[in-house]
Each structure stands twice: as C-alpha cells, then as structure tokens.
Design a protein around this motif. Structure first.
Motif, PDB file in Angstrom:
ATOM      1  N   ALA A   1       0.828  -1.208   0.000  1.00 31.54           N
ATOM      2  CA  ALA A   1       0.000   0.000   0.000  1.00 31.54           C
ATOM      3  C   ALA A   1       0.862   1.257   0.000  1.00 31.54           C
ATOM      4  O   ALA A   1       0.592   2.223  -0.734  1.00 31.54           O
ATOM      5  CB  ALA A   1      -0.927  -0.008   1.206  1.00 31.54           C
ATOM      6  N   ALA A   2       1.922   1.256   0.819  1.00 31.75           N
ATOM      7  CA  ALA A   2       2.793   2.425   0.895  1.00 31.75           C
ATOM      8  C   ALA A   2       3.596   2.613  -0.388  1.00 31.75           C
ATOM      9  O   ALA A   2       3.837   3.742  -0.826  1.00 31.75           O
ATOM     10  CB  ALA A   2       3.738   2.283   2.088  1.00 31.75           C
ATOM     11  N   THR A   3       4.001   1.508  -1.000  1.00 30.89           N
ATOM     12  CA  THR A   3       4.831   1.568  -2.202  1.00 30.89           C
ATOM     13  C   THR A   3       4.035   2.007  -3.420  1.00 30.89           C
ATOM     14  O   THR A   3       4.538   2.769  -4.268  1.00 30.89           O
ATOM     15  CB  THR A   3       5.478   0.200  -2.473  1.00 30.89           C
ATOM     16  OG1 THR A   3       6.213  -0.215  -1.316  1.00 30.89           O
ATOM     17  CG2 THR A   3       6.423   0.262  -3.667  1.00 30.89           C
ATOM     18  N   TYR A   4       2.781   1.549  -3.516  1.00 30.75           N
ATOM     19  CA  TYR A   4       2.013   1.770  -4.746  1.00 30.75           C
ATOM     20  C   TYR A   4       0.751   2.606  -4.521  1.00 30.75           C
ATOM     21  O   TYR A   4      -0.177   2.575  -5.332  1.00 30.75           O
ATOM     22  CB  TYR A   4       1.669   0.424  -5.390  1.00 30.75           C
ATOM     23  CG  TYR A   4       2.913  -0.361  -5.719  1.00 30.75           C
ATOM     24  CD1 TYR A   4       3.782   0.064  -6.727  1.00 30.75           C
ATOM     25  CD2 TYR A   4       3.253  -1.502  -4.990  1.00 30.75           C
ATOM     26  CE1 TYR A   4       4.948  -0.626  -7.006  1.00 30.75           C
ATOM     27  CE2 TYR A   4       4.416  -2.202  -5.269  1.00 30.75           C
ATOM     28  CZ  TYR A   4       5.259  -1.759  -6.273  1.00 30.75           C
ATOM     29  OH  TYR A   4       6.415  -2.450  -6.537  1.00 30.75           O
ATOM     30  N   ASP A   5       0.727   3.352  -3.430  1.00 35.04           N
ATOM     31  CA  ASP A   5      -0.330   4.335  -3.172  1.00 35.04           C
ATOM     32  C   ASP A   5      -1.722   3.716  -3.248  1.00 35.04           C
ATOM     33  O   ASP A   5      -2.595   4.174  -3.996  1.00 35.04           O
ATOM     34  CB  ASP A   5      -0.207   5.505  -4.160  1.00 35.04           C
ATOM     35  CG  ASP A   5      -1.102   6.671  -3.765  1.00 35.04           C
ATOM     36  OD1 ASP A   5      -1.392   6.821  -2.568  1.00 35.04           O
ATOM     37  OD2 ASP A   5      -1.522   7.431  -4.664  1.00 35.04           O
ATOM     38  N   THR A   6      -1.905   2.647  -2.476  1.00 32.91           N
ATOM     39  CA  THR A   6      -3.220   2.037  -2.390  1.00 32.91           C
ATOM     40  C   THR A   6      -3.551   1.808  -0.917  1.00 32.91           C
ATOM     41  O   THR A   6      -2.878   2.341  -0.029  1.00 32.91           O
ATOM     42  CB  THR A   6      -3.287   0.735  -3.216  1.00 32.91           C
ATOM     43  OG1 THR A   6      -4.648   0.300  -3.282  1.00 32.91           O
ATOM     44  CG2 THR A   6      -2.415  -0.354  -2.636  1.00 32.91           C
TER      45      THR A   6
END
Length: 325
Positions: free
Chosen positions: A42-47
């Motif tokens: 989630a943090a890496t791919y903005d989800t």
C-alpha cells in the motif's frame, strides 16, 4: 478497471508493481493476513492495505481480484470472489488436484465471472517465438525435447514449500511451467515417468513425457541447486534445433535472479530477458479479454490438465513405474 490483490508476498509484489504501471488498471486494495506485507504494498504503490478480505471487497468494489496465495488457499478465495460477482486472476497451479480446479472453474462459470490462471510462460516472447517456429515447421517434426529449470530452494523464504502435501514440491510448483508450455506447443501427453529425490534441502525431479505425436521430452527441475535460478529448453527436430538458455540470452537489458540464502525475503521467479515483462502482459491480456469479451490464452481446463500430468509424475515417482494417461 479496478483491481485488488489477495496475498502480498513475492507474487503480490510483482503484480502490484505491474498494476501500478498499467494505464487501464487501478490498484484499489491489497489484502493479507500478515498486515505488514499489505501495508508495504500500500505504501509503495499508493493504495489501501486491508487485513480483512470482506472489508476490502465491500469498500473497494473491484472489477478483478488477483489471488496470489499458497496453492491450498486458492479454491476458497476464488469462490468467495466469485460470490461477489468479480472476475478472478489466480496464480498457478490452479489447485493441488484437477478435480478441485474443475470445481473452481464450474463455480466461476455459474456465477458469471471469468477465471484466468497465471501460466506465465505463455506470455514470454522467447517461448511464444519457439511455439511459432515449431508450428511453422522450421525444425521439422520435433523428436526430442530437453528442459531445465533449477535454482535455490524457496523454502528459505517461505517455509510452506517444504511441506510436500501443501506445495506439491518442485514438480507441481516449478516444473509445471515447462509441462504447460510443452502441452501448449506439442499437444497431449500419453505417458509419464519420474525420478524424484527430496530431502530437507533439495527437491530434484527428472520427468520423461511421451506425447501422442511420439515426441519424447525430458524435463529437469530442482530446488536447492547451488546456483542462481536459471531455465532453458532445447527442441530437436528433423530439420534443425531450437535452443534457449536464460543465462545466455542476448538482450540490451537482462534481469537475473541471484542465489537465495536463508533469511532472504524473496522467492526466485522466472524473468524474461527482454523489455516485455510477461507478468505485465498476462494481466494486460486478462483485462483486455474481459473488456472485449475475447478468449483467454490459457483456459482453466488446460490448467487442470497440467495438474493431471503433475499428479501422474508424482505417482510415477512413488511407484517407480510409468503412468499412462
């Protein structure tokens, strides 16, 4: 198209990275019971990370859900997703038993959703080119095939691979890539004979397939081999030879897997030595098939036939006898 993922391990990270780059897809959620893994994606791919599957499904309302879990968990989540009326991408192998895979396919059909199984070798440009050349008759009638797919033991990263009853071992999880490609290229298999050696550090298999067209294929796969992950294939025909080796493939940029050691947080997966990422291409293909209502390059029934061959290979190893299909 909105896409959510279930399972945030190695394959979850690979598919999340590709979905984040795909213009026609929006990664709307990542679920894992290990919440830290979901939070990393989630943090890496903005989800958004979720530790509860139903909450993710209700809040994100995805069009597609990718099931990227251990094989024994596939059926439960595939059917739950189908209950929500969502299309399913499921990593290979479809299931540990062909009957279970067929039940999953029938369930999805009854719910009116599409099921795609991630036999990614069909999306490797090198392998697609080999298939075209064989079918075009460039090397004549194929008589003998050799494949090799070896590398470190993934149990260093995920202990469940050591549990043969749950993972199916190196034949089910690794050699199945070559089984699927050869069936796709050469047709039905007539008989299977296997030698398989397993201990706590090594799982090595040598499988001989005889096809109905009388081609003989020798497939070699190994976990725990003291070298970086590599794979290759050689097809010998009446007019010539086709050969590919991942270690010697010529390309401007080559992705290579490094030798895994205990504590390494990655499982080695095959990469294509070209710009065309096959994992990207298979998801792109599935989205296009849903959007335009077109056939899939791999059907659930084909994925189940692969399981039948794997099970025959495992039975042959246990009995020391060839198995006729």
């Amino acid at each position: 198209m909105k896409v959510a993922i279930v399972g945030c391990g190695t394959m979850g990270r690979i598919h999340a990275a590709n979905l984040a780059k795909m213009p026609e897809a929006e990664l709307v959620g990542a679920f894992d019971v290990q919440v830290a893994a979901a939070e990393h994606i989630a943090a890496t791919y903005d989800t958004t990370a979720y530790d509860d599957f139903d909450t993710m499904m209700k809040e994100t309302d995805p069009d597609i859900v990718c099931v990227l879990l251990q094989t024994p968990l596939h059926r439960d989540y595939v059917q739950q997703i189908a209950d929500y009326g969502k299309h399913v991408f499921c990593e290979k192998p479809i299931a540990l038993q062909a009957e279970e895979g067929r039940a999953m396919a029938m369930y999805c059909k009854a719910k009116g959703v599409r099921l795609c199984i991630g036999h990614v070798l069909r999306f490797f440009p090198n392998y697609q080119d080999m298939k075209r050349r064989v079918e075009g008759g460039e090397i004549g009638r194929v008589g003998v095939v050799h494949t090799k797919r070896v590398g470190p033991h993934p149990g260093a990263a995920s202990a469940w691979y050591h549990d043969f009853e749950h993972s199916g071992g190196v034949i089910m999880d690794l050699m199945i890539h070559d089984i699927d490609f050869l069936r796709w290229t050469l047709g039905d298999v007539e008989s299977v004979y296997t030698i398989n050696y397993r201990n706590s550090e090594l799982d090595y298999a040598l499988v001989t397939l005889q096809f109905r067209n009388k081609t003989i294929a020798n497939l070699e796969a190994g976990w725990g081999v003291p070298e970086a992950f590599r794979y290759g294939i050689e097809l010998a025909g009446s007019k010539g030879l086709l050969r590919f080796d991942s270690n010697s493939a010529g390309s401007l940029h080559i992705k290579r897997q490094q030798t895994q050691t205990a504590g390494t947080a990655e499982v080695a997966v095959p990469q294509s030595p070209t710009y065309a990422d096959p994992y990207y291409r298979e998801l792109e293909h599935f989205i296009a098939a849903i959007t335009h209502d077109t056939p899939l390059l791999i059907t659930a029934e084909e994925a189940c036939t692969n399981i039948e061959i794997v099970r025959a290979a495992i039975q042959s190893a246990a009995t020391g006898l060839p198995i006729y299909l």
